[in-house]
Enzyme design. Structure first.
Site, PDB file in Angstrom:
ATOM      1  N   GLU A  72      46.514  -3.518  49.816  1.00  0.00           N
ATOM      2  CA  GLU A  72      45.133  -3.887  49.487  1.00  0.00           C
ATOM      3  C   GLU A  72      44.881  -5.387  49.648  1.00  0.00           C
ATOM      4  O   GLU A  72      43.819  -5.796  50.111  1.00  0.00           O
ATOM      5  CB  GLU A  72      44.821  -3.459  48.052  1.00  0.00           C
ATOM      6  CG  GLU A  72      43.394  -3.741  47.618  1.00  0.00           C
ATOM      7  CD  GLU A  72      43.139  -3.244  46.206  1.00  0.00           C
ATOM      8  OE1 GLU A  72      42.251  -3.804  45.542  1.00  0.00           O
ATOM      9  OE2 GLU A  72      43.843  -2.307  45.756  1.00  0.00           O
ATOM     10  N   ASP A  73      45.867  -6.230  49.274  1.00  0.00           N
ATOM     11  CA  ASP A  73      45.637  -7.679  49.191  1.00  0.00           C
ATOM     12  C   ASP A  73      46.393  -8.506  50.220  1.00  0.00           C
ATOM     13  O   ASP A  73      46.253  -9.731  50.241  1.00  0.00           O
ATOM     14  CB  ASP A  73      46.023  -8.186  47.791  1.00  0.00           C
ATOM     15  CG  ASP A  73      45.174  -7.554  46.692  1.00  0.00           C
ATOM     16  OD1 ASP A  73      44.035  -7.158  46.995  1.00  0.00           O
ATOM     17  OD2 ASP A  73      45.663  -7.457  45.552  1.00  0.00           O
TER      18      ASP A  73
END
Length: 806
Positions: A156-157
């Site tokens: 996600e990051d």
């Protein structure tokens, strides 16, 4: 307790999404009792009524920093950094075997990708996945779950991909990480739709592997522990989300420790002053409370020592601050008056010993009537099992005793996670398939919804901590959330039982469709095999569970397409008129194109049908449509009033009545005559309550129309054309018949067969021995009323059917 009094006085100011109370004890607080009887205790229904609408604690902006450190929850602002060394040491200290090299490899990859990232606290970001992994390790989760926890944010990051995770750690780890990874922002999604999709994605992943939500719960728990480093507005949002979504899920999964910490932390951020005041009061009484519990434990130990070898484990239970808050709010008492925070837990080896200990406890102390709960024979929905009894010692203070086996205790503490801590996962167990069925039910009922509030409401309703237990005539037990109706009960038995339902009996007495079931009742569902019979649209507003609503919508979607299109088109036209939206027919499909796409509708008829069966809620789309209309048509959006200058103003109301001479007025139907479309009607201007509509043969109108004081207040009204109005009205019918067994059932069945909703019914015996039934039903107009009367007159032994003046 000024702070708690403030909570009660601010009930009208609560947030739109109220908080449902979590697991609570059912005992009452009775100070200074000398004798105990049933009359001394409030009725269970009274307690539930007071508790049912309990609001959330009020958020207090920027107040958490002002709360004394001693009154803050244990883990708030905990800056102790979890390191890989601490994680490895925790693994080595445990008895379970882990693939340590795989876990270290996962850490190294996570540290590589998170290397330059910081948390809002200023700590290296890697401390977050390490803390999440440590929480899961305490729950006893397996190697793949620990690896997924360490890697849960890399996709996600960071630039890391699922393919890389699958290559290095296998498909299970990649699947778990994907399950907790938020969806990428989609331009066509609103903020709420994005949030709804993320919640739905987690639920879908849960249905495939329950470890997904356990990782998500641990992730949220660490975020809640460090929430003090976020801005206050973000704290408030996350605290509400935690209380409304994650705490109910943790409760249903049976993970009590996480559920309790969620509630306490969220309570602290939503109202830190109330939290601090309760905590301060609890600390002041800590010494006396601990001494009382110790005395009780010693007494029980000395008695059990005579009959058991070895002696069962006896421990005290401390009620959480949020649990105390609920008691204070519900009963309106000071903390000094609440004694049920005292509790003792006894853990034995077998079920037989549970009941033996129960007998000993009741011999030692005086039990309070109706405060015994046997959750061993009737487990809760999250598979919680235990015996609960409330007793009073010589001090006159009531306290609760919980008795369970070691296996029950593990389930109560760790819930679904106990399968990994003490067994080998949950694969292949029919009992666990049943235990996780609620996930699939929520997914199925919310698969077409983009409304995050509706999804949250589904989770809160379906995962409510308070359940009722009712029985079929054959003795099968059905568990439903508190507030469920007989309609919910019917659909819980089987979909076709719900569709064919034409009435219900509770303990052999006929009840209305909106009757809310209570624990212990025996419910018989009356069905019919008449062709074409099905549920009523009004049931959607009566039933509570999303399972029942989903099945009703599905029936209308499949069986009543033409009717859905008609109902949906009329509903949309009414909303357009109400909002002064005038879209040319040839441009309507283009105007609705975006909403049709969002709800997977290929044609206008599909969209109308979706509105008709409830798949599309107009209240959720009208604001956007009105904004789009004003942007697209500009000045054209203003209503044309050029031809109204020389005409009398006319008001059209959603009730289907047109009032001459008055614009935008409230309209109500007089209960003395209950007019229906087709009746000749007249309006009366009331003081402060709009226009009251009467029949022209109403006795009140006939007696007052010539009164000079009120003559000017009678005005002309008329019905809107039947093509434009599709509303329903209350109408009371008086049925006179020869009294016999089954008469009321036959009347209910006849009305159900023609899809007539019954609001209420009463019956009485006439002096001549006949029976008089008064039934209030939902009627569209005079034509339908005549059909209903003809249908009822065909029932055996019915003498007459007349429209009542009520």
């Amino acid at each position: 307790m000024k702070c708690l009094e403030r909570q009660v006085t601010k009930m009208s100011d609560k947030e739109n999404i109220l908080l449902d109370p979590a697991e609570m004890d059912k005992m009452e607080n009775i100070p200074e009792i000398k004798t105990v009887s049933e009359e001394d205790l409030p009725a269970e229904s009274e307690v539930k009524e007071q508790f049912e609408e309990m609001p959330a604690p009020t958020a207090s902006p920027d107040y958490t920093d002002a709360v004394p450190e001693a009154s803050k929850p244990e883990h708030i602002g905990d800056r102790s950094v979890c390191s890989i060394d601490a994680l490895i040491q925790k693994i080595l200290d445990g008895e379970r075997q882990y693939d340590l090299s795989k876990i270290v490899s996962a850490y190294e990859l996570a540290e590589k990708y998170h290397h330059n990232q910081k948390r809002e606290s200023g700590e290296p970001y890697i401390t977050h996945p390490l803390s999440v992994a440590y929480i899961l390790l305490e729950l006893g989760m397996d190697t793949d779950t620990i690896c997924a926890a360490l890697l849960h944010d890399v996709v996600e990051d960071t630039p890391c991909t699922l393919e890389e995770l699958q290559k290095n750690f296998g498909s299970d780890v990649a699947m778990l990480v994907n399950g907790v990874t938020k969806l990428k922002k989609v331009e066509t999604f609103t903020k709420d739709e994005q949030k709804a999709e993320n919640i739905r994605k987690i639920l879908l992943a849960m249905s495939e592997d329950i470890r997904v939500i356990i990782i998500k719960l641990a992730d949220r728990l660490h975020n809640m522990r460090t929430l003090n480093y976020c801005k206050d507005s973000k704290r408030r949002t996350i605290a509400h989300e935690t209380m409304n979504i994650y705490a109910p899920i943790a409760h249903r999964l049976g993970i009590r420790s996480i559920k309790d910490e969620f509630e306490d932390l969220a309570f602290y951020y939503l109202d830190p002053y109330a939290y601090a005041e309760i905590d301060e009061q609890m600390q002041l009484r800590k010494g006396s409370r601990e001494q009382l519990v110790e005395n009780i434990k010693h007494k029980i130990h000395d008695r059990l020592e005579k009959d058991f070898d070895p002696v069962p484990l006896i421990e005290g239970r401390v009620k959480s601050n949020y649990g105390i808050y609920k008691k204070v709010y519900r009963d309106g008492k000071e903390i000094d008056q609440i004694y049920d925070r005292y509790a003792v837990r006894i853990i034995v080896n077998t079920v037989t010993e549970c009941y033996n200990v129960l007998g000993i406890i009741h011999d030692m102390f005086r039990p309070i009537p109706n405060r015994f709960k046997d959750y061993i024979s009737t487990p809760k929905a999250n598979m919680y099992q235990s015996l609960h009894t409330t007793v009073i010692g010589r001090e006159g203070i009531p306290f609760e005793v919980q008795i369970r086996t070691w296996e029950m205790h593990r389930t109560a503490e760790y819930g679904i996670a106990a399968h990994w801590k003490y067994k080998e996962g949950v694969r292949g167990s029919s009992k666990d398939d049943q235990r996780l069925a609620w996930i699939r039910q929520i997914i199925e009922s919310q698969q077409e919804s983009n409304d995050v509030e509706e999804i949250v409401r589904a989770i809160k309703n379906d995962l409510a901590p308070e359940d009722v237990f009712a029985f079929t005539p054959k003795g099968d037990m059905i568990t439903l959330p508190v507030g469920s109706t007989v309609i919910d009960f019917a659909y819980a038995i089987h979909t076709q039982v719900g569709h064919k339902m034409c009435g219900a009996k509770v303990d052999k007495k006929m009840v209305s469709y909106d009757y809310q079931i209570k624990t212990g009742e025996i419910i018989e569902i009356l069905t019919t095999n008449v062709e074409g019979h099905g549920p009523s649209r009004s049931w959607l507003n009566i039933c509570k569970t999303n399972e029942a609503k989903s099945k009703i919508r599905s029936w209308f979607k499949k069986e009543r397409r033409e009717e859905n299109i008609f109902e949906g088109r009329n509903a949309l036209e009414r909303e357009f008129r109400r909002n002064n939206i005038r879209v040319p027919e040839e441009e309507l499909e283009v105007f609705l194109k975006m909403d049709m796409h969002r709800h997977s509708c290929d044609t206008l008829d599909d969209f109308f049908a979706a509105i008709g069966y409830g798949g599309v809620q107009l209240s959720k789309v009208m604001q956007r449509l009105k904004s789009e209309y004003n942007k697209k048509y500009g000045e054209k959006a203003q209503p044309d009033t050029s031809d109204l200058e020389n005409k009398i103003k006319t008001s059209k109301n959603s009730t289907g009545v047109i009032v001459d001479g008055i614009d935008n007025c409230a309209i109500k139907f007089a209960q003395c005559c209950n007019p229906l479309p087709g009746d000749e009607i007249v309006g009366f201007i009331t003081r402060g309550h709009g226009i009251s509509v009467h029949k022209k043969d109403c006795v009140n109108y006939l007696s007052q129309k010539d009164d000079p004081e009120n003559a000017a207040r009678w005005i002309n009204v008329k019905w809107e054309s039947s093509e434009k109005h599709t509303g329903y009205f209350k109408c009371t019918l008086d049925i006179v018949a020869v009294d016999r067994i089954g008469l009321l059932a036959d009347v209910s069945s006849a009305l159900a067969m023609i899809n007539i909703f019954i609001y209420e019914s009463t019956s009485r015996e006439l002096k001549n021995g006949n029976a008089m039934l008064s039934v209030t039903v939902s009627i569209a107009g005079m034509e339908q009323l005549n059909n209903v009367i003809n249908k009822l007159q065909k029932i055996k032994n019915v003498i007459s059917v007349e429209r009542s003046g009520k």
